[in-house]
Design a protein around this motif. Structure first.
Motif, short mmCIF file in Angstrom:
data_model
loop_
_atom_site.label_atom_id
_atom_site.label_comp_id
_atom_site.label_asym_id
_atom_site.label_seq_id
_atom_site.Cartn_x
_atom_site.Cartn_y
_atom_site.Cartn_z
N ARG A 107 2.19 -5.05 1.45
CA ARG A 107 3.28 -5.05 2.44
C ARG A 107 3.37 -6.38 3.17
O ARG A 107 4.47 -6.85 3.50
N ILE A 108 2.22 -6.98 3.44
CA ILE A 108 2.23 -8.28 4.11
C ILE A 108 2.76 -9.36 3.17
O ILE A 108 3.65 -10.14 3.53
N VAL A 109 2.21 -9.40 1.96
CA VAL A 109 2.60 -10.44 1.01
C VAL A 109 4.08 -10.34 0.65
O VAL A 109 4.77 -11.35 0.49
N GLU A 113 -12.16 -1.29 8.06
CA GLU A 113 -12.79 -2.12 7.02
C GLU A 113 -11.73 -2.87 6.23
O GLU A 113 -11.91 -4.05 5.88
N ALA A 114 -10.62 -2.20 5.94
CA ALA A 114 -9.52 -2.86 5.22
C ALA A 114 -8.95 -4.00 6.04
O ALA A 114 -8.66 -5.08 5.51
N LEU A 115 -8.79 -3.80 7.34
CA LEU A 115 -8.26 -4.85 8.21
C LEU A 115 -9.21 -6.05 8.26
O LEU A 115 -8.76 -7.20 8.29
N ARG A 116 -10.52 -5.78 8.25
CA ARG A 116 -11.48 -6.89 8.24
C ARG A 116 -11.38 -7.68 6.93
O ARG A 116 -11.49 -8.91 6.92
N MET A 117 -11.19 -6.98 5.82
CA MET A 117 -11.02 -7.66 4.53
C MET A 117 -9.76 -8.52 4.53
O MET A 117 -9.77 -9.66 4.04
N LEU A 118 -8.69 -8.01 5.10
CA LEU A 118 -7.44 -8.77 5.16
C LEU A 118 -7.57 -9.96 6.12
O LEU A 118 -7.00 -11.02 5.87
N ALA A 119 -8.36 -9.78 7.16
CA ALA A 119 -8.59 -10.89 8.10
C ALA A 119 -9.36 -12.01 7.39
O ALA A 119 -9.09 -13.20 7.62
N ALA A 120 -10.29 -11.64 6.51
CA ALA A 120 -11.07 -12.65 5.78
C ALA A 120 -10.19 -13.45 4.84
O ALA A 120 -10.51 -14.60 4.51
N GLY A 124 -7.10 -14.23 5.63
CA GLY A 124 -6.12 -14.93 6.45
C GLY A 124 -4.79 -14.21 6.59
O GLY A 124 -3.81 -14.81 7.03
N LEU A 125 -4.75 -12.92 6.22
CA LEU A 125 -3.50 -12.17 6.30
C LEU A 125 -3.37 -11.37 7.59
O LEU A 125 -2.25 -10.99 7.96
N VAL A 126 -4.48 -11.10 8.24
CA VAL A 126 -4.48 -10.30 9.47
C VAL A 126 -5.26 -11.05 10.54
O VAL A 126 -6.25 -11.73 10.25
N ALA A 174 -4.89 -5.39 16.15
CA ALA A 174 -4.69 -6.24 14.97
C ALA A 174 -3.21 -6.58 14.82
O ALA A 174 -2.33 -5.79 15.19
N LEU A 175 -2.97 -7.75 14.26
CA LEU A 175 -1.62 -8.23 13.99
C LEU A 175 -1.57 -8.82 12.59
O LEU A 175 -2.58 -9.29 12.08
N VAL A 176 -0.39 -8.82 11.99
CA VAL A 176 -0.20 -9.62 10.80
C VAL A 176 -0.36 -11.07 11.23
O VAL A 176 0.16 -11.49 12.27
N ALA A 177 -1.13 -11.84 10.48
CA ALA A 177 -1.38 -13.23 10.85
C ALA A 177 -0.07 -14.01 10.90
O ALA A 177 0.90 -13.68 10.23
N THR A 178 -0.06 -15.03 11.71
CA THR A 178 1.09 -15.92 11.74
C THR A 178 1.00 -16.91 10.58
O THR A 178 -0.05 -17.07 9.96
N PHE A 179 2.11 -17.55 10.28
CA PHE A 179 2.14 -18.57 9.22
C PHE A 179 2.97 -19.72 9.77
O PHE A 179 4.14 -19.90 9.42
#
Length: 234
Positions: free
Chosen positions: A18-20, A48-55, A57-59, A67-72
């Motif tokens: 969904r983010i991509v 745990e999924a959010l931590r994986m996405l944070a690693a 750079g997506l969250v 948590a937020l969707v990361a900025t770009f």
């Protein structure tokens, strides 16, 4: 406590896609209660999924806030291009040096997928196919250290392709054809030069587009602690 991998991976893969695919925009708030209910998982696999996405750079995780969707931002885009221009040029050189009929076969398949996607005009499909083509060159380079460095950037690269879908897909496919030809013929110097030129060609437009989708006044803590919850798109 660790969540079952299947539940964690379900949440991870769903949110990542969904983010991509920009169903969730950069800076969007991710509300655990809503997401857990929607994905039919508990808070533990979701976190745990959010931590994986944070690693990847997506969250963006804001301690004690959410948590937020990361900025770009334009600066983020510039940094990504700095890395890609250098390391993907190296990958193209190594791929050309090590090209054999067997190692070239997966890249040939990816090139065919990119051609078909371009003809379809489906922007989501084009972005995914182009990202897969670039990832295959890195795999073909057969350098584990390079793969380890570039692996975490793969999702952000596809995300960038989706956010910059207004770039001419036919021109990009033509540049891929040229790069593929150099790799297939074992022309290492030409492959490296072609890869650098192809990536660099998208730099300025991508930075300009980033200025439109990013918020210069973005305050993650303010957004993350907001009380209003908004159900994410399916």
């Amino acid at each position: 406590m660790t969540a079952p991998a299947s539940l964690r991976d379900h949440a991870y893969q769903t949110l990542k896609r969904r983010i991509v695919e920009v169903q969730l925009r950069p800076g969007a708030r991710l509300v655990e209660r809503d997401l857990a209910a929607e994905l039919d998982v508990s808070r533990i696999p979701l976190r745990e999924a959010l931590r994986m996405l944070a690693a990847e750079g997506l969250v963006l995780l804001v301690p004690a806030k959410g948590a937020l969707v990361a900025t770009f931002s334009p600066a983020d885009v510039r940094d990504l291009f700095d890395i890609r221009e250098v390391l993907e040029s190296l990958a193209a050189r190594l791929a050309a040096e090590r090209a054999t009929p067997d190692t070239l076969a997966p890249l040939t398949h990816r090139m065919a997928e990119a051609r078909t996607a371009t003809v379809s005009g489906d922007l989501r499909r084009i972005a995914a196919a182009n990202a897969a083509f670039h990832a295959e060159i890195i795999a073909m380079a057969a350098n584990p250290l390079l793969s380890n460095v570039m692996g975490p950037l793969a999702a952000r690269t596809e995300w960038l392709f989706r956010l910059t879908a207004s770039r001419d897909p036919v021109e990009q496919c033509s540049e891929h054809e040229e790069l593929y030809g150099h790799i297939a013929s074992g022309a290492a110097d030409e492959a490296a030069t072609s890869a650098f030129a192809h990536i660099a060609a998208g730099r300025e437009l991508s930075i300009t587009l980033a200025e439109k989708w990013s918020d210069p006044d973005f305050d993650p803590e303010l957004i993350a602690r907001g009380r209003r919850r908004r159900r994410v798109e399916s």
